[in-house]
Design a protein around this motif. Structure first.
Motif, PDB file in Angstrom:
ATOM      1  N   LEU A  14       0.854  -1.183   0.000  1.00 42.79           N
ATOM      2  CA  LEU A  14       0.000   0.000   0.000  1.00 42.79           C
ATOM      3  C   LEU A  14       0.893   1.237   0.000  1.00 42.79           C
ATOM      4  N   TYR A  15       0.597   2.146  -0.911  1.00 37.38           N
ATOM      5  CA  TYR A  15       1.297   3.426  -0.926  1.00 37.38           C
ATOM      6  C   TYR A  15       0.790   4.253   0.255  1.00 37.38           C
TER       7      TYR A  15
ATOM      8  N   ILE B 217       3.868   0.215   2.941  1.00 38.08           N
ATOM      9  CA  ILE B 217       3.679  -0.853   3.930  1.00 38.08           C
ATOM     10  C   ILE B 217       2.963  -2.010   3.230  1.00 38.08           C
ATOM     11  N   ASN B 218       3.119  -3.204   3.761  1.00 37.98           N
ATOM     12  CA  ASN B 218       2.460  -4.375   3.200  1.00 37.98           C
ATOM     13  C   ASN B 218       1.273  -4.761   4.056  1.00 37.98           C
ATOM     14  N   THR B 219       0.175  -5.082   3.412  1.00 37.36           N
ATOM     15  CA  THR B 219      -0.994  -5.557   4.139  1.00 37.36           C
ATOM     16  C   THR B 219      -0.692  -6.899   4.795  1.00 37.36           C
ATOM     17  N   SER B 220      -1.430  -7.177   5.866  1.00 36.18           N
ATOM     18  CA  SER B 220      -1.319  -8.435   6.624  1.00 36.18           C
ATOM     19  C   SER B 220       0.021  -8.594   7.327  1.00 36.18           C
TER      20      SER B 220
ATOM     21  N   GLU C 161      -4.085   1.739  -2.663  1.00 34.41           N
ATOM     22  CA  GLU C 161      -3.593   0.626  -3.473  1.00 34.41           C
ATOM     23  C   GLU C 161      -2.812   1.130  -4.679  1.00 34.41           C
ATOM     24  N   ASP C 162      -3.260   2.259  -5.210  1.00 36.83           N
ATOM     25  CA  ASP C 162      -2.647   2.858  -6.381  1.00 36.83           C
ATOM     26  C   ASP C 162      -2.485   4.348  -6.109  1.00 36.83           C
ATOM     27  N   SER C 163      -1.310   4.878  -6.359  1.00 38.09           N
ATOM     28  CA  SER C 163      -1.045   6.275  -6.020  1.00 38.09           C
ATOM     29  C   SER C 163      -1.892   7.256  -6.808  1.00 38.09           C
TER      30      SER C 163
ATOM     31  N   GLU D 177      -5.209   6.867  -7.129  1.00 41.34           N
ATOM     32  CA  GLU D 177      -6.573   6.799  -6.609  1.00 41.34           C
ATOM     33  C   GLU D 177      -6.887   8.006  -5.730  1.00 41.34           C
ATOM     34  N   THR D 178      -8.167   8.250  -5.525  1.00 48.34           N
ATOM     35  CA  THR D 178      -8.609   9.353  -4.685  1.00 48.34           C
ATOM     36  C   THR D 178      -8.985   8.893  -3.286  1.00 48.34           C
ATOM     37  N   TYR D 179      -9.690   7.776  -3.178  1.00 50.44           N
ATOM     38  CA  TYR D 179     -10.193   7.314  -1.889  1.00 50.44           C
ATOM     39  C   TYR D 179      -9.373   6.138  -1.379  1.00 50.44           C
ATOM     40  N   GLY D 180      -9.045   6.195  -0.092  1.00 49.15           N
ATOM     41  CA  GLY D 180      -8.274   5.122   0.516  1.00 49.15           C
ATOM     42  C   GLY D 180      -8.654   4.961   1.968  1.00 49.15           C
ATOM     43  N   VAL D 181      -7.676   4.662   2.809  1.00 46.63           N
ATOM     44  CA  VAL D 181      -7.887   4.499   4.247  1.00 46.63           C
ATOM     45  C   VAL D 181      -7.048   5.542   4.967  1.00 46.63           C
ATOM     46  N   GLY D 182      -7.704   6.397   5.766  1.00 47.54           N
ATOM     47  CA  GLY D 182      -7.001   7.412   6.544  1.00 47.54           C
ATOM     48  C   GLY D 182      -6.777   6.939   7.964  1.00 47.54           C
ATOM     49  N   LEU D 183      -5.695   7.374   8.565  1.00 48.21           N
ATOM     50  CA  LEU D 183      -5.354   6.968   9.926  1.00 48.21           C
ATOM     51  C   LEU D 183      -4.627   8.103  10.628  1.00 48.21           C
ATOM     52  N   VAL D 184      -5.158   8.539  11.778  1.00 49.45           N
ATOM     53  CA  VAL D 184      -4.488   9.524  12.607  1.00 49.45           C
ATOM     54  C   VAL D 184      -3.542   8.799  13.558  1.00 49.45           C
TER      55      VAL D 184
END
Length: 460
Positions: free
Chosen positions: A236-237, A271-274, A289-291, A293-300
């Motif tokens: 994951l980028y 980072i790699n999933t799992s 998944e792809d740099s 893309e617009t929507y992904g997973v955000g994390l604070v």
């Protein structure tokens, strides 16, 4: 010496909240509406998952003037909170994760599958949307140690749901029924059976990759995993943004919102999933998944005390909801933050240290709860929901549709009922970004409650 003693007590009060307090709020569960069916449930939604409303120090009904006595333990066994998330397994099914809390009649927490199985039944129904009573599917969930796993303060219930024929999405209503008295705790979770979104297939898990965290934040010390149901390993980028997002504006501020700011990428990594990982520094991280893309997973990624606030430079920020512009400027521009923070509260409470301590404890308990419940791409207290929660406390009732929540407060500032409407807005980082519909008419309710904070009348 007087200053340092007082400040240390403030920080201790703000940082250390007892389990009893959290349990109190969980026991008071306001109702919520699905279509025309009003029911008891848990807290207002926060995090990337859907909540059955207030329940984790979120939604107790607390008075606005004096501290509330601890409620009596439930007469029967009771599920006091449910928070849910789904992940797509494949084109035929999804997996549902529900984090539960519950109480025994003596007030102690329910901690294992055997206790849950002995006193509760679990079933679910899938509806097309919030306004339809047509059933797309339904089923029962046997409670065993394979599907119910202790997960810190929660029990995590995991079960798979088959996709109804032809369904693309729906509303999954889970009912957990106490077998002795028939009382139900319910969770309504919007689900999708076909989606290209990363957040519908991947979620944040503990370091072993077994238990979902169901939140949008981690601490610097935390080792976590992003994974799908099948344990797929793929890169994951990951982009880091170091940005101090603005806090919510007043509920009476009806001016047009400024255009969204462009965030500058501070750094990037893969980072790699799992596979377990730990983030190197605080900030907002974005996984794709792809740099392109617009929507992904955000994390604070926050400091190790979050959702508590303990640093003086962070403690001064949330008081803006109860402060004048002059006070805010003084707090933000001082070189001696600790002394300014201390002086701010003492001045409001006419020098009464005891009242100041209790007011600070009450205020920052709510800030902590808002961080835990409503953190999205920014700290929970800065969100529109977090602002309302900090000032007014948990709502008495929540009504929800797919893209809207209405928080209902009874008996605030001599008004019989007041509603706050939050509309869900698209956001690339999180699924649960809501914006408050603002009205000038909130003034007669808002200002008296703010004044109650400023005089120390609110001391939970």
């Amino acid at each position: 010496m007087r200053f340092y003693i007082f400040l240390s007590l403030i920080l201790l009060g703000a940082a250390c909240k007892s389990g009893k307090t959290a349990q109190q709020t969980q026991a008071n569960t306001p109702g919520q509406t699905l279509g025309s069916n009003t029911r008891t449930s848990s807290r207002p939604s926060g995090g990337s998952a859907s909540d059955s409303r207030p329940l984790a120090r979120p939604s107790s009904v607390l008075p606005n003037s004096t501290s509330a006595p601890a409620p009596a333990p439930p007469a029967d066994w009771a599920v006091t909170s449910i928070k849910g998330k789904f992940l797509i397994i494949d084109s035929t099914s999804i997996r549902v994760y529900l984090n539960l809390t519950g109480l025994k009649p003596d007030g102690s927490p329910i901690k294992n599958a055997d206790d849950l199985a002995a006193h509760f039944l679990v079933n679910y129904v899938i509806y097309p949307d919030y306004n339809s009573r047509d059933r797309l599917g339904y089923g029962n969930v046997p409670i065993t140690s394979q599907v119910v796993v202790p997960n810190g303060e929660y029990l995590t219930l995991m079960f798979d749901v088959k996709r109804p024929s032809g369904a693309i999405n729906g509303i999954l209503l889970t009912e957990i029924t106490e077998t002795n008295n028939g009382k139900k705790a319910l969770n309504d979770l919007p689900v999708r059976f076909r989606s290209t979104k990363l957040s519908d297939r991947y979620a944040l898990f503990d370091k072993d990759g077994k238990l979902p965290l169901l939140r949008n934040y981690v601490n610097l010390k935390d080792t976590v995993v992003i994974r799908d149901v099948n344990g797929t390993v793929k890169p994951l980028y990951t982009f880091r943004y170091r940005h101090d997002f603005e806090a919510a504006s007043s509920p009476m501020n009806t001016t047009t919102r400024p255009a969204p700011k462009t965030l500058t990428v501070d750094s990037s990594l893969v980072i790699n999933t799992s596979q377990p990982f730990r983030m190197p520094s605080e900030g907002l991280y974005f996984f794709l998944e792809d740099s392109t893309e617009t929507y992904g997973v955000g994390l604070v990624v926050a400091d190790n005390r979050f959702p508590k606030l303990t640093r003086p430079e962070k403690l001064v920020k949330p008081v803006l909801y109860m402060s004048t512009s002059t006070e805010i400027n003084e707090l933000n521009n001082t070189k001696e933050v600790k002394k300014a923070f201390d002086r701010y509260w003492l001045n409001l409470m006419s020098g009464n240290e005891d009242i100041a301590r209790r007011a600070i404890r009450a205020y920052f308990n709510r800030v902590e709860d808002a961080n835990r419940l409503f953190t999205t791409y920014k700290e929970g207290w800065k969100t529109d929901k977090g602002m309302i929660y900090v000032v007014l406390g948990p709502p008495d009732r929540v009504q929800r549709s797919r893209d809207r929540e209405v928080w209902v407060y009874n008996r605030r500032a001599n008004v019989s009922e007041i509603n706050f409407t939050f509309n869900r807005k698209p956001n690339q980082f999180v699924e649960d970004h809501y914006e408050l519909v603002r009205y000038m008419e909130y003034q007669p309710i808002w200002y008296p409650i703010v004044e109650a904070w400023r005089t120390g009348a609110i001391r939970e």
